[in-house]
Design an enzyme around this catalytic site. Structure first.
Site, PDB file in Angstrom:
ATOM      1  N   LYS A 159       0.874  -1.161   0.000  1.00 36.69           N
ATOM      2  CA  LYS A 159       0.000   0.000   0.000  1.00 36.69           C
ATOM      3  C   LYS A 159       0.920   1.222   0.000  1.00 36.69           C
ATOM      4  CE  LYS A 159      -4.196   1.463   2.359  1.00 36.69           C
ATOM      5  NZ  LYS A 159      -4.987   1.807   1.172  1.00 36.69           N
TER       6      LYS A 159
HETATM    7  N1  PMP Z   1      -7.679  -2.430  -2.614  1.00 38.58           N
HETATM    8  C1  PMP Z   1      -7.107  -1.219  -2.564  1.00 38.58           C
HETATM    9  C2  PMP Z   1      -6.375  -0.729  -3.748  1.00 38.58           C
HETATM   10  C3  PMP Z   1      -7.208  -0.436  -1.418  1.00 38.58           C
HETATM   11  O1  PMP Z   1      -6.638   0.760  -1.364  1.00 38.58           O
HETATM   12  C4  PMP Z   1      -7.928  -0.934  -0.308  1.00 38.58           C
HETATM   13  C5  PMP Z   1      -8.064  -0.106   0.939  1.00 38.58           C
HETATM   14  N2  PMP Z   1      -6.956  -0.259   1.785  1.00 38.58           N
HETATM   15  C6  PMP Z   1      -8.500  -2.201  -0.404  1.00 38.58           C
HETATM   16  C7  PMP Z   1      -8.366  -2.925  -1.576  1.00 38.58           C
HETATM   17  C8  PMP Z   1      -9.244  -2.799   0.763  1.00 38.58           C
HETATM   18  O2  PMP Z   1      -8.358  -3.116   1.798  1.00 38.58           O
HETATM   19  P1  PMP Z   1      -8.821  -3.094   3.320  1.00 38.58           P
HETATM   20  O3  PMP Z   1     -10.037  -3.902   3.398  1.00 38.58           O
HETATM   21  O4  PMP Z   1      -7.691  -3.698   4.050  1.00 38.58           O
HETATM   22  O5  PMP Z   1      -9.063  -1.680   3.675  1.00 38.58           O
END
Ligand code: PMP
Length: 305
Positions: A159
Protein backbone atom coordinates in the site's frame (compact mmCIF):
# COMPACT_ATOMS: atom_id res chain seq x y z
CA UNK A 1 -14.63 15.25 2.18
CA UNK A 2 -13.48 18.56 3.68
CA UNK A 3 -11.40 18.09 6.81
CA UNK A 4 -11.94 20.03 10.00
CA UNK A 5 -8.93 21.08 11.99
CA UNK A 6 -10.03 19.82 15.35
CA UNK A 7 -7.94 16.78 16.18
CA UNK A 8 -4.36 16.18 17.18
CA UNK A 9 -1.97 14.39 14.88
CA UNK A 10 0.74 11.99 16.02
CA UNK A 11 4.04 12.98 14.40
CA UNK A 12 7.23 11.06 15.16
CA UNK A 13 6.40 10.30 18.74
CA UNK A 14 4.22 13.20 19.87
CA UNK A 15 0.74 14.55 19.44
CA UNK A 16 0.81 17.94 17.75
CA UNK A 17 -2.07 20.35 17.07
CA UNK A 18 -3.70 19.70 13.68
CA UNK A 19 -2.61 23.03 12.17
CA UNK A 20 1.01 22.45 13.16
CA UNK A 21 1.29 19.01 11.55
CA UNK A 22 3.38 20.29 8.60
CA UNK A 23 6.20 19.05 6.38
CA UNK A 24 8.86 20.78 4.27
CA UNK A 25 8.18 21.21 0.55
CA UNK A 26 11.33 19.18 -0.16
CA UNK A 27 9.89 16.12 1.58
CA UNK A 28 11.05 13.17 -0.55
CA UNK A 29 7.69 11.40 -0.60
CA UNK A 30 5.95 14.52 -1.90
CA UNK A 31 8.10 14.40 -5.03
CA UNK A 32 8.51 10.69 -5.65
CA UNK A 33 5.52 8.97 -4.01
CA UNK A 34 7.88 7.07 -1.71
CA UNK A 35 5.61 6.43 1.26
CA UNK A 36 3.45 3.63 2.62
CA UNK A 37 0.24 4.00 4.55
CA UNK A 38 -2.79 2.35 6.09
CA UNK A 39 -6.48 3.07 6.29
CA UNK A 40 -8.15 1.81 9.46
CA UNK A 41 -11.48 2.46 11.16
CA UNK A 42 -12.41 2.88 14.80
CA UNK A 43 -16.02 2.01 15.64
CA UNK A 44 -18.25 2.85 18.59
CA UNK A 45 -18.91 -0.06 20.93
CA UNK A 46 -20.41 -0.48 24.39
CA UNK A 47 -16.84 -0.42 25.76
CA UNK A 48 -15.89 2.78 23.90
CA UNK A 49 -14.14 3.13 20.55
CA UNK A 50 -12.48 0.00 19.18
CA UNK A 51 -10.09 -0.12 16.24
CA UNK A 52 -10.95 -2.84 13.76
CA UNK A 53 -8.13 -5.38 13.21
CA UNK A 54 -5.52 -2.78 14.15
CA UNK A 55 -2.65 -5.24 14.65
CA UNK A 56 -3.21 -6.70 11.18
CA UNK A 57 -3.31 -3.25 9.57
CA UNK A 58 -0.03 -2.34 11.26
CA UNK A 59 1.47 -5.67 10.14
CA UNK A 60 0.49 -4.81 6.55
CA UNK A 61 2.12 -1.39 6.97
CA UNK A 62 5.40 -3.13 7.86
CA UNK A 63 5.06 -5.50 4.89
CA UNK A 64 4.48 -2.54 2.57
CA UNK A 65 7.56 -0.83 4.04
CA UNK A 66 9.63 -3.99 3.58
CA UNK A 67 8.67 -4.19 -0.09
CA UNK A 68 9.95 -0.63 -0.57
CA UNK A 69 13.01 -1.13 1.68
CA UNK A 70 11.77 1.48 4.14
CA UNK A 71 12.93 0.89 7.72
CA UNK A 72 10.22 2.13 10.07
CA UNK A 73 12.04 3.60 13.10
CA UNK A 74 9.40 2.39 15.58
CA UNK A 75 8.23 -1.02 16.71
CA UNK A 76 4.80 -2.27 15.70
CA UNK A 77 3.75 -2.08 19.37
CA UNK A 78 4.65 1.62 19.44
CA UNK A 79 2.56 2.34 16.34
CA UNK A 80 -0.36 0.27 17.66
CA UNK A 81 -0.28 2.27 20.90
CA UNK A 82 0.12 5.50 18.94
CA UNK A 83 -3.01 4.75 16.87
CA UNK A 84 -4.98 4.13 20.07
CA UNK A 85 -3.56 7.25 21.69
CA UNK A 86 -4.51 9.42 18.69
CA UNK A 87 -8.07 8.08 18.65
CA UNK A 88 -8.34 8.59 22.42
CA UNK A 89 -7.01 12.14 22.18
CA UNK A 90 -9.55 13.02 19.48
CA UNK A 91 -12.47 12.13 21.72
CA UNK A 92 -14.26 10.84 18.61
CA UNK A 93 -16.57 7.86 19.15
CA UNK A 94 -15.78 6.63 15.62
CA UNK A 95 -13.27 7.72 13.01
CA UNK A 96 -10.96 6.82 10.20
CA UNK A 97 -7.30 6.31 11.20
CA UNK A 98 -4.50 7.09 8.74
CA UNK A 99 -0.96 6.02 9.63
CA UNK A 100 1.56 7.28 7.07
CA UNK A 101 5.25 6.41 6.75
CA UNK A 102 7.02 8.88 4.54
CA UNK A 103 10.53 9.81 3.54
CA UNK A 104 11.16 13.25 4.88
CA UNK A 105 13.31 16.29 4.31
CA UNK A 106 17.06 15.93 3.97
CA UNK A 107 18.02 14.38 0.64
CA UNK A 108 16.72 14.79 -2.87
CA UNK A 109 17.17 12.47 -5.85
CA UNK A 110 15.55 9.18 -6.60
CA UNK A 111 17.64 7.07 -4.22
CA UNK A 112 15.41 6.72 -1.14
CA UNK A 113 17.97 4.92 1.00
CA UNK A 114 19.62 7.96 2.67
CA UNK A 115 16.30 9.67 3.47
CA UNK A 116 14.95 10.10 6.99
CA UNK A 117 11.84 8.02 7.69
CA UNK A 118 8.96 9.85 9.35
CA UNK A 119 5.66 8.56 10.68
CA UNK A 120 2.38 10.37 11.23
CA UNK A 121 -1.04 9.20 12.37
CA UNK A 122 -4.11 11.33 11.73
CA UNK A 123 -7.75 10.60 12.55
CA UNK A 124 -10.94 12.20 11.31
CA UNK A 125 -14.65 11.45 11.10
CA UNK A 126 -15.49 9.70 7.83
CA UNK A 127 -18.96 8.52 6.83
CA UNK A 128 -19.87 6.19 3.97
CA UNK A 129 -16.97 6.52 1.49
CA UNK A 130 -19.15 5.91 -1.56
CA UNK A 131 -22.15 7.76 -0.11
CA UNK A 132 -25.12 6.80 2.06
CA UNK A 133 -27.30 6.29 -0.99
CA UNK A 134 -24.69 3.92 -2.47
CA UNK A 135 -24.42 2.02 0.80
CA UNK A 136 -28.18 1.39 0.76
CA UNK A 137 -29.04 1.01 -2.88
CA UNK A 138 -25.71 0.25 -4.54
CA UNK A 139 -23.23 2.27 -6.57
CA UNK A 140 -22.76 2.62 -10.32
CA UNK A 141 -19.37 1.45 -11.51
CA UNK A 142 -17.34 1.65 -14.67
CA UNK A 143 -14.61 -0.69 -15.80
CA UNK A 144 -11.66 1.59 -16.21
CA UNK A 145 -9.63 2.00 -19.37
CA UNK A 146 -6.66 2.20 -16.95
CA UNK A 147 -5.19 -1.17 -15.96
CA UNK A 148 -4.14 -2.19 -12.45
CA UNK A 149 -0.39 -2.56 -11.87
CA UNK A 150 1.58 -5.56 -13.02
CA UNK A 151 3.34 -7.05 -9.92
CA UNK A 152 6.69 -6.67 -11.66
CA UNK A 153 6.09 -2.99 -12.36
CA UNK A 154 4.47 -1.79 -9.14
CA UNK A 155 3.66 -4.40 -6.47
CA UNK A 156 -0.09 -4.49 -5.71
CA UNK A 157 0.73 -6.26 -2.43
CA UNK A 158 2.08 -2.98 -1.03
CA UNK A 159 0.00 0.00 0.00
CA UNK A 160 2.42 2.58 -1.34
CA UNK A 161 1.40 6.22 -1.63
CA UNK A 162 2.68 6.61 -5.21
CA UNK A 163 0.71 3.61 -6.45
CA UNK A 164 -2.51 5.49 -5.88
CA UNK A 165 -1.86 7.73 -8.86
CA UNK A 166 -3.06 4.78 -10.91
CA UNK A 167 -6.23 4.54 -8.78
CA UNK A 168 -6.78 8.27 -9.19
CA UNK A 169 -6.63 8.05 -12.98
CA UNK A 170 -9.35 5.41 -12.83
CA UNK A 171 -11.40 7.28 -10.23
CA UNK A 172 -11.40 10.54 -12.19
CA UNK A 173 -12.35 8.75 -15.39
CA UNK A 174 -15.26 7.06 -13.59
CA UNK A 175 -16.49 10.24 -11.88
CA UNK A 176 -16.22 12.36 -15.04
CA UNK A 177 -18.18 9.65 -16.84
CA UNK A 178 -20.99 9.98 -14.29
CA UNK A 179 -20.19 6.83 -12.28
CA UNK A 180 -19.36 6.44 -8.58
CA UNK A 181 -16.31 4.22 -8.74
CA UNK A 182 -13.94 2.36 -11.05
CA UNK A 183 -13.22 -1.34 -11.42
CA UNK A 184 -9.74 -2.15 -12.62
CA UNK A 185 -8.62 -5.03 -14.80
CA UNK A 186 -5.06 -6.32 -14.55
CA UNK A 187 -2.66 -6.26 -17.53
CA UNK A 188 -3.94 -9.72 -18.57
CA UNK A 189 -7.52 -8.45 -18.65
CA UNK A 190 -8.81 -10.18 -15.52
CA UNK A 191 -10.68 -8.27 -12.83
CA UNK A 192 -8.27 -7.11 -10.09
CA UNK A 193 -10.21 -4.82 -7.73
CA UNK A 194 -11.82 -1.39 -7.55
CA UNK A 195 -9.77 1.81 -7.20
CA UNK A 196 -9.66 1.41 -3.41
CA UNK A 197 -11.69 -1.71 -2.64
CA UNK A 198 -11.70 -5.45 -3.25
CA UNK A 199 -14.59 -6.91 -5.23
CA UNK A 200 -16.90 -9.91 -4.82
CA UNK A 201 -19.63 -11.36 -7.00
CA UNK A 202 -22.39 -13.75 -6.02
CA UNK A 203 -23.31 -16.50 -8.47
CA UNK A 204 -25.65 -19.40 -7.74
CA UNK A 205 -25.47 -18.79 -4.00
CA UNK A 206 -21.65 -18.75 -3.86
CA UNK A 207 -19.19 -15.89 -3.62
CA UNK A 208 -16.31 -15.38 -6.00
CA UNK A 209 -13.45 -12.92 -5.67
CA UNK A 210 -10.27 -12.45 -7.70
CA UNK A 211 -7.15 -14.12 -6.26
CA UNK A 212 -4.43 -11.84 -4.90
CA UNK A 213 -2.31 -12.91 -7.89
CA UNK A 214 -4.78 -11.01 -10.09
CA UNK A 215 -3.39 -7.79 -8.63
CA UNK A 216 -5.65 -7.11 -5.66
CA UNK A 217 -4.45 -5.66 -2.38
CA UNK A 218 -4.55 -8.16 0.51
CA UNK A 219 -7.66 -6.52 1.91
CA UNK A 220 -8.45 -6.93 5.57
CA UNK A 221 -12.15 -6.35 4.88
CA UNK A 222 -11.89 -8.94 2.09
CA UNK A 223 -10.56 -11.41 4.64
CA UNK A 224 -13.34 -10.49 7.09
CA UNK A 225 -15.97 -11.00 4.35
CA UNK A 226 -14.55 -14.43 3.51
CA UNK A 227 -14.67 -15.42 7.21
CA UNK A 228 -18.21 -14.11 7.69
CA UNK A 229 -19.49 -15.78 4.51
CA UNK A 230 -17.94 -19.16 5.37
CA UNK A 231 -19.33 -18.92 8.91
CA UNK A 232 -22.75 -18.37 7.31
CA UNK A 233 -22.22 -21.58 5.34
CA UNK A 234 -21.63 -19.80 2.03
CA UNK A 235 -18.90 -21.18 -0.26
CA UNK A 236 -16.29 -18.61 -1.23
CA UNK A 237 -13.86 -19.19 -4.09
CA UNK A 238 -10.97 -17.20 -5.45
CA UNK A 239 -11.32 -17.21 -9.22
CA UNK A 240 -10.08 -15.25 -12.20
CA UNK A 241 -13.02 -13.14 -13.34
CA UNK A 242 -13.55 -11.37 -16.66
CA UNK A 243 -15.71 -8.28 -17.15
CA UNK A 244 -18.73 -10.25 -18.36
CA UNK A 245 -18.71 -12.23 -15.08
CA UNK A 246 -19.50 -8.90 -13.44
CA UNK A 247 -22.24 -8.01 -15.94
CA UNK A 248 -24.01 -11.32 -15.44
CA UNK A 249 -23.49 -11.77 -11.66
CA UNK A 250 -26.49 -12.19 -9.35
CA UNK A 251 -24.95 -9.70 -6.93
CA UNK A 252 -21.80 -7.59 -6.80
CA UNK A 253 -20.27 -5.70 -3.89
CA UNK A 254 -17.00 -3.99 -3.12
CA UNK A 255 -15.33 -3.91 0.28
CA UNK A 256 -12.62 -2.01 2.07
CA UNK A 257 -11.98 -0.08 5.24
CA UNK A 258 -13.33 3.17 3.84
CA UNK A 259 -16.14 1.67 1.72
CA UNK A 260 -16.99 -1.11 4.23
CA UNK A 261 -19.42 -3.37 2.30
CA UNK A 262 -20.87 -1.31 -0.55
CA UNK A 263 -23.31 -2.97 -2.96
CA UNK A 264 -22.94 -2.40 -6.71
CA UNK A 265 -26.14 -1.85 -8.66
CA UNK A 266 -24.80 -1.15 -12.13
CA UNK A 267 -21.61 -1.88 -14.08
CA UNK A 268 -20.93 -0.28 -17.47
CA UNK A 269 -24.65 0.54 -17.70
CA UNK A 270 -25.70 -3.10 -17.22
CA UNK A 271 -28.09 -3.39 -14.29
CA UNK A 272 -27.07 -5.77 -11.52
CA UNK A 273 -29.93 -4.60 -9.33
CA UNK A 274 -30.66 -3.52 -5.78
CA UNK A 275 -28.52 -5.20 -3.07
CA UNK A 276 -29.26 -8.94 -3.01
CA UNK A 277 -29.68 -11.31 -0.03
CA UNK A 278 -26.02 -12.35 0.31
CA UNK A 279 -24.77 -8.78 0.14
CA UNK A 280 -27.34 -7.62 2.67
CA UNK A 281 -26.60 -10.48 5.08
CA UNK A 282 -22.84 -9.92 4.96
CA UNK A 283 -23.33 -6.16 5.34
CA UNK A 284 -25.49 -6.78 8.39
CA UNK A 285 -23.08 -9.19 10.11
CA UNK A 286 -20.09 -6.95 9.32
CA UNK A 287 -21.91 -3.89 10.66
CA UNK A 288 -22.64 -5.71 13.94
CA UNK A 289 -19.19 -7.31 14.19
CA UNK A 290 -17.31 -4.00 13.95
CA UNK A 291 -19.49 -2.60 16.76
CA UNK A 292 -18.67 -5.51 19.07
CA UNK A 293 -22.09 -7.13 18.79
CA UNK A 294 -20.95 -10.54 17.53
CA UNK A 295 -19.10 -12.64 20.09
CA UNK A 296 -17.47 -14.83 17.44
CA UNK A 297 -15.62 -11.82 15.99
CA UNK A 298 -14.73 -10.16 19.31
CA UNK A 299 -11.06 -10.76 18.54
CA UNK A 300 -11.24 -8.31 15.63
CA UNK A 301 -11.68 -5.35 17.97
CA UNK A 302 -8.86 -3.54 19.74
CA UNK A 303 -10.20 -1.12 22.33
CA UNK A 304 -8.53 2.26 22.68
CA UNK A 305 -8.87 2.37 26.45
N1 PMP B 1 -7.68 -2.43 -2.61
C1 PMP B 1 -7.11 -1.22 -2.56
C2 PMP B 1 -6.38 -0.73 -3.75
C3 PMP B 1 -7.21 -0.44 -1.42
O1 PMP B 1 -6.64 0.76 -1.36
C4 PMP B 1 -7.93 -0.93 -0.31
C5 PMP B 1 -8.06 -0.11 0.94
N2 PMP B 1 -6.96 -0.26 1.78
C6 PMP B 1 -8.50 -2.20 -0.40
C7 PMP B 1 -8.37 -2.93 -1.58
C8 PMP B 1 -9.24 -2.80 0.76
O2 PMP B 1 -8.36 -3.12 1.80
P1 PMP B 1 -8.82 -3.09 3.32
O3 PMP B 1 -10.04 -3.90 3.40
O4 PMP B 1 -7.69 -3.70 4.05
O5 PMP B 1 -9.06 -1.68 3.67
Amino acid sequence: MPLEANEKIWMDGKLVPWDEAKVHVLTHSLHYGSGVFEGIRAYPTKKGPAIFRLTEHVARLYRSAKIYTIEIPYTAETLIDACKETVRASGLPECYVRPLVYLGYGEMGLNPLPCPVNVSIAVWPWGAYLGDEGMQHGVRMKISSWRRHDPNIIPPAAKGTGQYINSQLAKVEAIRGGYDEAIMLNPQGFVAEASGENIFIARDGELLTPPLSAGALIGITRDSVIRIARDLGVNVHEADLVRTDLYTADEVFVCGTAAEITPVREIDDRVVGEPGPLTKKIQEVFHSAVRGEVERYAGWLEYVS
